[in-house]
Enzyme design. Structure first.
Site, PDB file in Angstrom:
ATOM      1  N   CYS A 130       0.852  -1.197   0.000  1.00 40.88           N
ATOM      2  CA  CYS A 130       0.000   0.000   0.000  1.00 40.88           C
ATOM      3  C   CYS A 130       0.886   1.245   0.000  1.00 40.88           C
ATOM      4  O   CYS A 130       2.044   1.187   0.434  1.00 40.88           O
ATOM      5  CB  CYS A 130      -0.895   0.000   1.240  1.00 40.88           C
ATOM      6  SG  CYS A 130      -2.178  -1.265   1.141  1.00 40.88           S
ATOM      7  N   CYS A 212      -3.682   0.355  -3.140  1.00 40.51           N
ATOM      8  CA  CYS A 212      -4.285   0.654  -1.838  1.00 40.51           C
ATOM      9  C   CYS A 212      -3.526   1.778  -1.134  1.00 40.51           C
ATOM     10  O   CYS A 212      -2.372   2.055  -1.458  1.00 40.51           O
ATOM     11  CB  CYS A 212      -4.340  -0.596  -0.968  1.00 40.51           C
ATOM     12  SG  CYS A 212      -2.796  -1.500  -0.865  1.00 40.51           S
TER      13      CYS A 212
END
Ligand code: 2NF
Length: 310
Positions: A130, A212
């Protein structure tokens, strides 16, 4: 006087051509026929496979497949998985290479589909941490300079599948097992569902779906279409970001150093279009002109520019 016989028909007692019974002769004949048939069938199959095509592959308006495509794919796959990202050392480059070519060989190059690339996608699945995805549009060089320095950040071309395919061209032909090295469909002039365009749409979609945290996009403020709804970024990537997973999209609008004119900045209406699409998708958006870390990279190339002396 001796009895002279002139008949050519041998008598029962006379020996024939060989000492084989009629049954054996018939069997031998049948065997010979079967053997001959098998030989002819093999010759036909080999002929069809090996004989140069009677009709050449269809001619398209785009560049043909990259010479040595398969070797380049294999070499890049090994370079990436063995040297650049050894954590992917378990990837099977042989299978990846086969899945790539099987996705388009012997198929109509104007009817390529996402489905064709599913096995390749499966074999090249990769987890990107992420906060490390970097999208780009009209800024390929700068975006890749940025992730080259920031090794913890990934553009699609810094992932295995993007690394393998970047800059290559490929297509096959429905009537052949070969790649077409002469020409391939041009995405504007021939057809949009060609193997290369469908590939980039498919892998870009997956790259966006998997992103993400805080994600970034490098945009080019020195071109008229800084944000282009019809580009892969505008048409595929922003629509496949998951609102639950992506907290914010940070746009860096970069301008050429020494460029005479900047088309767009973060305050331009064209950036509002991007902002609007993201707000409808419940994804936060921020924008910054000439983001300093990337600006520094531009300044390495043009240290004397006044904007680099500040
Ligand atoms: O070749 C690549 N590495 C590539 C191609 C297409 C898309 C990468 N992408 C991914 C990247 F990950 C970026 O995040 O999409 C994003 C960039 O694509 P973009 O269309 O937003 O950016 P552009 O600068 O407009 O185009 C990039 C390259 O792709 C070609 C275009 O000519 C340029 O060389 N391209 C764009 N659309 C198509 C298409 N439909 C296309 N080539 C074939 N078919």
């Amino acid at each position: 006087m001796s009895d002279h016989r002139f008949s050519s028909v041998p008598t029962e007692e006379e020996p024939g051509c060989c000492h084989l019974s009629r049954k054996v002769k018939v069997c031998l004949c049948v065997l010979l026929c079967v053997l001959l048939c098998v030989l002819v069938a093999v010759a036909v199959v080999v002929g069809v496979l090996m004989w140069p095509r009677a009709t050449p592959p269809r001619a398209w308006n785009g560049t043909g497949s990259t010479p040595h495509f398969s070797e380049i794919v294999l070499g890049r796959c090994f370079t990436y998985t063995q040297l650049l990202r050894p954590e992917l050392g378990h990837a099977d480059c042989g299978q990846i290479g086969k899945a790539f070519t099987n996705a388009f060989l012997s198929k109509d190059p104007c009817h390529s589909s996402e489905q064709d690339y599913q096995l390749l996608l499966k074999l090249t699945s990769q987890t990107i941490p992420c906060h490390s995805s970097v999208f780009w549009s009209k800024s390929t060089q700068l975006a890749h300079l940025y992730t080259r320095v920031r090794q913890d950040m990934f553009t699609l071309e810094d992932t295995l599948i993007g690394y393998i395919a970047d800059g290559l061209n490929w297509c096959g032909d429905a009537g052949s097992y070969e790649m077409n090295y002469q020409s391939c469909p041009h995405w504007r002039k021939d057809c949009i569902n060609n193997p290369v365009s469908v590939f980039w749409d498919t892998v870009s979609k997956r790259f966006a779906e998997n992103a993400c945290g805080e994600v970034q996009v490098v945009l080019n403020g020195s071109v008229s279409n800084t944000f282009d709804k019809n580009s892969t970024f505008g048409r595929v990537e922003i629509h496949n970001l998951h609102p639950g997973k992506v907290s914010v999209l940070k746009a860096w609008v970069m301008h050429d150093i020494g460029g005479v004119y900047s088309y767009h900045t973060c305050s331009s209406p064209i950036i509002d279009d991007l902002k609007f699409i993201l707000s409808k998708r419940n994804i936060s958006f921020t924008c910054e002109d000439d983001y300093r870390p990337i600006k520094f990279l531009q300044c390495v190339k043009s240290p004397e520019d006044s904007s680099c002396r500040k």
